[in-house]
Design a protein around this motif. Sequence first.
Motif, PDB file in Angstrom:
ATOM      1  N   TRP A 122       0.828  -1.194   0.000  1.00 56.01           N
ATOM      2  CA  TRP A 122       0.000   0.000   0.000  1.00 56.01           C
ATOM      3  C   TRP A 122       0.871   1.256   0.000  1.00 56.01           C
ATOM      4  O   TRP A 122       0.444   2.321  -0.390  1.00 56.01           O
ATOM      5  CB  TRP A 122      -0.908   0.022   1.240  1.00 56.01           C
ATOM      6  CG  TRP A 122      -1.996  -0.988   1.149  1.00 56.01           C
ATOM      7  CD1 TRP A 122      -2.083  -2.179   1.813  1.00 56.01           C
ATOM      8  CD2 TRP A 122      -3.152  -0.928   0.311  1.00 56.01           C
ATOM      9  NE1 TRP A 122      -3.206  -2.851   1.460  1.00 56.01           N
ATOM     10  CE2 TRP A 122      -3.897  -2.113   0.531  1.00 56.01           C
ATOM     11  CE3 TRP A 122      -3.646   0.019  -0.596  1.00 56.01           C
ATOM     12  CZ2 TRP A 122      -5.090  -2.377  -0.116  1.00 56.01           C
ATOM     13  CZ3 TRP A 122      -4.835  -0.252  -1.244  1.00 56.01           C
ATOM     14  CH2 TRP A 122      -5.555  -1.441  -1.003  1.00 56.01           C
ATOM     15  N   GLN A 123       2.094   1.119   0.491  1.00 49.48           N
ATOM     16  CA  GLN A 123       2.964   2.294   0.623  1.00 49.48           C
ATOM     17  C   GLN A 123       4.341   1.947   0.097  1.00 49.48           C
ATOM     18  O   GLN A 123       5.134   1.307   0.768  1.00 49.48           O
ATOM     19  CB  GLN A 123       3.055   2.679   2.104  1.00 49.48           C
ATOM     20  CG  GLN A 123       3.791   3.985   2.356  1.00 49.48           C
ATOM     21  CD  GLN A 123       2.851   5.165   2.254  1.00 49.48           C
ATOM     22  OE1 GLN A 123       1.627   4.982   2.241  1.00 49.48           O
ATOM     23  NE2 GLN A 123       3.386   6.361   2.164  1.00 49.48           N
ATOM     24  N   GLY A 124       4.637   2.395  -1.118  1.00 46.82           N
ATOM     25  CA  GLY A 124       5.930   2.052  -1.691  1.00 46.82           C
ATOM     26  C   GLY A 124       6.993   3.077  -1.338  1.00 46.82           C
ATOM     27  O   GLY A 124       6.760   4.027  -0.607  1.00 46.82           O
ATOM     28  N   ALA A 125       8.185   2.903  -1.901  1.00 47.27           N
ATOM     29  CA  ALA A 125       9.299   3.798  -1.609  1.00 47.27           C
ATOM     30  C   ALA A 125       9.001   5.208  -2.091  1.00 47.27           C
ATOM     31  O   ALA A 125       9.515   6.188  -1.558  1.00 47.27           O
ATOM     32  CB  ALA A 125      10.563   3.276  -2.276  1.00 47.27           C
ATOM     33  N   ASP A 126       8.160   5.327  -3.118  1.00 49.55           N
ATOM     34  CA  ASP A 126       7.843   6.656  -3.632  1.00 49.55           C
ATOM     35  C   ASP A 126       6.539   7.178  -3.049  1.00 49.55           C
ATOM     36  O   ASP A 126       5.943   8.111  -3.570  1.00 49.55           O
ATOM     37  CB  ASP A 126       7.761   6.616  -5.158  1.00 49.55           C
ATOM     38  CG  ASP A 126       6.825   5.518  -5.631  1.00 49.55           C
ATOM     39  OD1 ASP A 126       6.663   5.357  -6.844  1.00 49.55           O
ATOM     40  OD2 ASP A 126       6.248   4.820  -4.765  1.00 49.55           O
ATOM     41  N   GLY A 127       6.096   6.543  -1.977  1.00 49.13           N
ATOM     42  CA  GLY A 127       4.894   7.042  -1.308  1.00 49.13           C
ATOM     43  C   GLY A 127       3.590   6.627  -1.961  1.00 49.13           C
ATOM     44  O   GLY A 127       2.512   6.954  -1.490  1.00 49.13           O
ATOM     45  N   ARG A 128       3.686   5.892  -3.087  1.00 54.06           N
ATOM     46  CA  ARG A 128       2.433   5.487  -3.726  1.00 54.06           C
ATOM     47  C   ARG A 128       2.148   4.018  -3.469  1.00 54.06           C
ATOM     48  O   ARG A 128       3.032   3.261  -3.113  1.00 54.06           O
ATOM     49  CB  ARG A 128       2.555   5.669  -5.241  1.00 54.06           C
ATOM     50  CG  ARG A 128       2.851   7.074  -5.631  1.00 54.06           C
ATOM     51  CD  ARG A 128       3.560   7.069  -6.981  1.00 54.06           C
ATOM     52  NE  ARG A 128       3.909   8.418  -7.355  1.00 54.06           N
ATOM     53  CZ  ARG A 128       3.462   9.023  -8.446  1.00 54.06           C
ATOM     54  NH1 ARG A 128       2.635   8.393  -9.237  1.00 54.06           N
ATOM     55  NH2 ARG A 128       3.825  10.235  -8.726  1.00 54.06           N
ATOM     56  N   ALA A 129       0.884   3.661  -3.726  1.00 55.70           N
ATOM     57  CA  ALA A 129       0.505   2.263  -3.577  1.00 55.70           C
ATOM     58  C   ALA A 129       0.906   1.506  -4.838  1.00 55.70           C
ATOM     59  O   ALA A 129       0.708   1.980  -5.948  1.00 55.70           O
ATOM     60  CB  ALA A 129      -1.002   2.145  -3.366  1.00 55.70           C
ATOM     61  N   HIS A 130       1.496   0.355  -4.641  1.00 54.86           N
ATOM     62  CA  HIS A 130       1.777  -0.542  -5.768  1.00 54.86           C
ATOM     63  C   HIS A 130       1.110  -1.867  -5.463  1.00 54.86           C
ATOM     64  O   HIS A 130       1.714  -2.753  -4.872  1.00 54.86           O
ATOM     65  CB  HIS A 130       3.292  -0.716  -5.937  1.00 54.86           C
ATOM     66  CG  HIS A 130       3.982   0.539  -6.359  1.00 54.86           C
ATOM     67  ND1 HIS A 130       3.870   1.037  -7.630  1.00 54.86           N
ATOM     68  CD2 HIS A 130       4.772   1.399  -5.671  1.00 54.86           C
ATOM     69  CE1 HIS A 130       4.587   2.156  -7.714  1.00 54.86           C
ATOM     70  NE2 HIS A 130       5.137   2.395  -6.541  1.00 54.86           N
ATOM     71  N   LEU A 131      -0.168  -1.965  -5.872  1.00 57.03           N
ATOM     72  CA  LEU A 131      -0.961  -3.100  -5.444  1.00 57.03           C
ATOM     73  C   LEU A 131      -0.465  -4.417  -5.996  1.00 57.03           C
ATOM     74  O   LEU A 131      -0.723  -5.478  -5.436  1.00 57.03           O
ATOM     75  CB  LEU A 131      -2.429  -2.884  -5.850  1.00 57.03           C
ATOM     76  CG  LEU A 131      -3.068  -1.702  -5.129  1.00 57.03           C
ATOM     77  CD1 LEU A 131      -4.473  -1.471  -5.636  1.00 57.03           C
ATOM     78  CD2 LEU A 131      -3.079  -1.955  -3.631  1.00 57.03           C
ATOM     79  N   LEU A 132       0.246  -4.361  -7.112  1.00 57.43           N
ATOM     80  CA  LEU A 132       0.810  -5.603  -7.639  1.00 57.43           C
ATOM     81  C   LEU A 132       2.327  -5.565  -7.634  1.00 57.43           C
ATOM     82  O   LEU A 132       2.971  -6.359  -8.291  1.00 57.43           O
ATOM     83  CB  LEU A 132       0.289  -5.861  -9.068  1.00 57.43           C
ATOM     84  CG  LEU A 132      -1.224  -6.042  -9.204  1.00 57.43           C
ATOM     85  CD1 LEU A 132      -1.586  -6.343 -10.656  1.00 57.43           C
ATOM     86  CD2 LEU A 132      -1.724  -7.174  -8.316  1.00 57.43           C
ATOM     87  N   GLY A 133       2.886  -4.613  -6.912  1.00 52.99           N
ATOM     88  CA  GLY A 133       4.324  -4.537  -6.809  1.00 52.99           C
ATOM     89  C   GLY A 133       4.954  -3.721  -7.929  1.00 52.99           C
ATOM     90  O   GLY A 133       4.268  -3.167  -8.773  1.00 52.99           O
ATOM     91  N   THR A 134       6.286  -3.662  -7.914  1.00 56.59           N
ATOM     92  CA  THR A 134       7.001  -2.988  -8.998  1.00 56.59           C
ATOM     93  C   THR A 134       7.964  -3.967  -9.646  1.00 56.59           C
ATOM     94  O   THR A 134       8.335  -4.983  -9.050  1.00 56.59           O
ATOM     95  CB  THR A 134       7.823  -1.780  -8.501  1.00 56.59           C
ATOM     96  OG1 THR A 134       8.848  -2.249  -7.620  1.00 56.59           O
ATOM     97  CG2 THR A 134       6.957  -0.761  -7.817  1.00 56.59           C
ATOM     98  N   ASP A 135       8.376  -3.627 -10.867  1.00 54.31           N
ATOM     99  CA  ASP A 135       9.266  -4.536 -11.586  1.00 54.31           C
ATOM    100  C   ASP A 135      10.732  -4.141 -11.397  1.00 54.31           C
ATOM    101  O   ASP A 135      11.049  -3.353 -10.508  1.00 54.31           O
ATOM    102  CB  ASP A 135       8.863  -4.623 -13.070  1.00 54.31           C
ATOM    103  CG  ASP A 135       9.162  -3.349 -13.841  1.00 54.31           C
ATOM    104  OD1 ASP A 135       9.665  -2.383 -13.244  1.00 54.31           O
ATOM    105  OD2 ASP A 135       8.880  -3.323 -15.042  1.00 54.31           O
ATOM    106  N   HIS A 136      11.607  -4.698 -12.245  1.00 58.86           N
ATOM    107  CA  HIS A 136      13.041  -4.523 -12.033  1.00 58.86           C
ATOM    108  C   HIS A 136      13.526  -3.114 -12.325  1.00 58.86           C
ATOM    109  O   HIS A 136      14.674  -2.778 -12.081  1.00 58.86           O
ATOM    110  CB  HIS A 136      13.816  -5.533 -12.874  1.00 58.86           C
ATOM    111  CG  HIS A 136      13.655  -5.316 -14.347  1.00 58.86           C
ATOM    112  ND1 HIS A 136      12.438  -5.409 -14.981  1.00 58.86           N
ATOM    113  CD2 HIS A 136      14.539  -4.972 -15.289  1.00 58.86           C
ATOM    114  CE1 HIS A 136      12.589  -5.156 -16.260  1.00 58.86           C
ATOM    115  NE2 HIS A 136      13.855  -4.880 -16.484  1.00 58.86           N
ATOM    116  N   LEU A 137      12.629  -2.274 -12.887  1.00 60.33           N
ATOM    117  CA  LEU A 137      13.015  -0.876 -13.104  1.00 60.33           C
ATOM    118  C   LEU A 137      12.131   0.044 -12.271  1.00 60.33           C
ATOM    119  O   LEU A 137      12.103   1.249 -12.492  1.00 60.33           O
ATOM    120  CB  LEU A 137      12.911  -0.505 -14.592  1.00 60.33           C
ATOM    121  CG  LEU A 137      13.984  -1.128 -15.472  1.00 60.33           C
ATOM    122  CD1 LEU A 137      13.673  -0.874 -16.942  1.00 60.33           C
ATOM    123  CD2 LEU A 137      15.354  -0.561 -15.147  1.00 60.33           C
TER     124      LEU A 137
END
Lengths: 514, 302, 308
Positions: free
Chosen positions: B72-87
């Motif tokens: 719900w709270q990523g490194a950039d402060g946004r939600a990444h409901l399915l995660g982030t990729d290698h970039l």
Amino acid sequence: MELTRRDLLKGAAALGAAATVPLTAGGPAVAQTTQKKELVTAQAGDISKFDPHFSTSSNDIRVSFNLFDNLTSRHPDGKLHPGLATEWKLENQTTWRFKLRQGVKFHNGDAFTSADAKFSIERTYDPAAKTMVATALATIEKVEAPDPFTLVITTKKPDPLLPARLAFYGGQVVPKKYLESVGNDTFNAKPVGTGPVRFGSWVKDDKAVLEANPDYWGGKIEVDRWIMRPIPETAPRIAALLKGEVDVITQLPPDQGERVAGNATTRVAGALYAGLYVLGVNSKRPPLDNPLVKQALSLAIDREAIVKELWRGRGIVPSQPIAKGDNHFDASLPGLAYNPAEAKERLKKAGYKNEEIFIETTVAYVAQDKAMSEAIAAMWKDVGVNVKVEVIEYSVRAQKNREKSFKGVFWSDPTSTLGDPDGMMWRLLGPGGPQDYWRDAKFDELGNAARFSVDEKFRAGAYKEMTKIFLENLPWLPVIQPYEDYGLQKYVDFTPNPNQQFEVRRFNLKLRRA
Amino acid sequence: MASSIPASAPADAVLAPAARAPARRRRRFPALVVAGVGFVGLLLLVAAAAPLLAPQDPIRQSLRGRLAAPTWQGADGRAHLLGTDHLGRDVLSRVIYGSRVSLVIGFSAVLVGGILGSAAGLAAGFSSGRVDAAIMTVADAQLAFPFILLAIGIIAVLGPSFPTLVVVIGLSGWVSYARILRSQVLVLRSREFVESIHALGGSLARVVLRHVLPNVLSSIVVIATLELARAIVLEATLSFLGLGIQPPTPSWGGMVQEGREYLDSAWWISTFPGIVLMITSIVVSRTGDWLRDVLDPTLRGE
Amino acid sequence: MRGFVPFLGHRLFRALIALWLVSTVVFVVMRLSGDPVPLLLPPDAPHSEIMRVRRDLGLDKPLPVQYVIFLSNLARGDFGRSIHFREPAFDVVRGYLAATLELGLTAFFLAALIAVPIGLFSAMRRNTLVDHAAMGLALIGQSAPTFFLGILFILLLSLKADLFPTSGRGDWRNLVLPALTLGAFTMASIARLTRSAVLEVLGADYIRTARAKGVSEMWVVAKHTLKNAAIPIVTITGLQFGTLLGGAVVTETVFSWPGIGRLAVQSIYNRDYAVVQCTVFLAALMFVVINFFVDLIYGVLDPRIRAG
């Protein structure tokens, strides 16, 4: 961390001291031991050729440098050591005299003599042989073998780096009698050399089995047998290591390094690559013919972020076209700068009119090439460059490389073959070289003079000057000098070689016994 | 699989279902077919409305936020409901935008294949023995050829671009259309058919319009639906092999490939696009199956 | 049987033409795909080197001439030399063929072994949870993209559950996941086929007769199911083996299985014409031969076709 200790202990490693107990990032220092008599390694591609003069691919080098010996040998400590030549001397400006090792036998029992060394060297540039390494020893004028254990090499012009040239690919010594009697194809299928291992069997895409040479002059290696398997996909390769199916894996991506380091039974060992990963530039294509544009592109690359995030810190930001660790590396130069504001300025000054700039990238030819391409493209877009990433096949790249027809920038991993700028910057960027897209009269004059000079002070000055010219014109956009990492079981004592040779000789590879 | 449909059989095939068709049309389409078609519609909606639905820019990188697990709270402060990729790109947004690639290429390829195949089928049916035999032999050859290799070869030559992909994928499916149209045409031209029409006291034109055409259309709809599923999967497979739509445009197959290296650490990169792809393939091909059951069971042998 | 022999003869003729067409297409595509010579020589090789190597490989002749040479060699069974491996192309392919056959056969038998009982069971427990679950899985098997199925298997059964190795060829354990992936479609088809065949039989008159007579129901079911399913089974078998290469390409790539599918893909990238031509030709040949036998068997099983 373990790597720093390795740096300190490089000298000890060269002497075969097994004193190092590597620390791992996560787990306790577990001194693993084994009773295995077999070494199993996995690399990211299959072997294509056993004939050492017909391939320079890292997947082939790892084996060919162990099947064969060179006259001189570059150890992981970066120094040149005796190989099949025990000593060598510069007799006059253009003549080197080599004293050859006695009592060495090829795997088929034939004795090694100067005739084999002469034959091997001449084969590399023999037009009829059509080898892949025809230019490696091109500075040689003639080779003479006055007696069975002496070799006299005359170079066309003074060549201070000849012993270094003989240590790398092209310098492997092949058996004259055997090769001449069976021909190239059979020799490739059943290679015979003097190295610490001899050919056992090869099932394509499955495994190559190499048997220890019990009579090796440097001492029989630690294990009886060495199996080399290709596992092209990363996840299975790492899984094989973690599960204990293999002892060593090569081409360990930085993202996976932490898992291997944190695992109780495995560790990571890396060597700073003797070379650079760069974006080669086709400086003939506008707008890349404008140095200001290239400078802008370089300033727009956040190399720190790439090294820190994409490479997990396993690399350094380059500062010049000379690899760290090479002769005449200027440690006073700062890493290539990141300044997006300045980049925009330069683009404006250059009169950049939004022309398309292409990044033609391969996938996994240079490690992380595609990912870096996408990251750099985003960085360039941020400063207003109209950038397009195109993925091309390795074979397409080979063709474009040969025809010098790249559309823009392309990945290259120039290897410093001699530990000297002559073997990298000059070899590749000199006139008529493979990356000859840009010319500068002063650069050429200096490069030529430095190649054939034996005065190291003069050479240092020349390369400093050439570096200045390079940084203004940027025929390459250096991106990173990475560590090339290996994953190892903890019972394997092994020091990686910066030039990608996989050194299994006694002095470098040991299995820890209980 | 016999490659030629005996020309004599389909008189019934053409007439019978057509005769039954009015009765069928009175019956409601089963709910499942409606649901299937609805799913495709939903997908089209998602693809069209991607900029509104996707929480982030699918090509926005964040090197510091790489390989983040669904959160719900990523490194950039946004939600990444399915995660982030290698970039560091948001997987959910890329999956949503990926639907565009799949649908646009899928439908385009079906169109290309359909037009090509129908034309070939008509040509084969209406022309003399030679042309007919030639076209059908080409069809045989195509079936004998491991098509994926041809696709790889062609794309390796021409480079992966949108038109190349559409044409290659479209080319892979023309045969089904050609066969159906050819057999319909052959029946139409067969003497038994013409005679039975006259015997029944009808005009050829009327029969064609009221019975043959709807029948052909329903066959084509069924084939097109099944072909759509196949085209979507083929596009994803080619992207997986690196020969599809190029970076940074997200495509489901390409995302599965990008996540392969991280399968046991950042499994979400491959898994979510793959599951969406799988569901799409299943629903669309099932819809095609059901349509076939409803509209034209004689296609079952294909 | 009167119409049958000419029918087969006709099919044979068509098959030969198809093979010829296939070979020609491969030839054209490969020659157009570019020059393999840059891959064989170092980048700084002089132009004279390039010309020399081209001449040695016969690549300097005009295309039509190369084509004629290619065809005449093909007719003699000579597939040419692999540029990459420096061996006759056929020898290279032969080395990889065993791996693909091993995979294909295992896939098929595994599929049959698993699917038939499932289909049977589903039919007997019609409309229960088991039936729906089984048919649901069959649906996935038939429509799911092969490459993702493979990836899922690797993720769940190898990386997470550690039951099988992740890739490569070795002992029986290495065979399981690739065989399951390659055979998924066949497995699903056979399961559904068995189920509907059994259902049809279960509802038929002769079952009631058998029950009345007290004959073992199982035996009757089995016998009639076999009869019903014979043609579809032949079809599916023909499909699985006829298109083995095409299906294997993806599976072998996902699992790094050293078979001819993967060889073909690598050879396309290496511009190794001879190997690509050889693999494609053999694949097409296999397809054609198998189809021929399938038609033959149809003729035996179904008298209608014999009548032409």
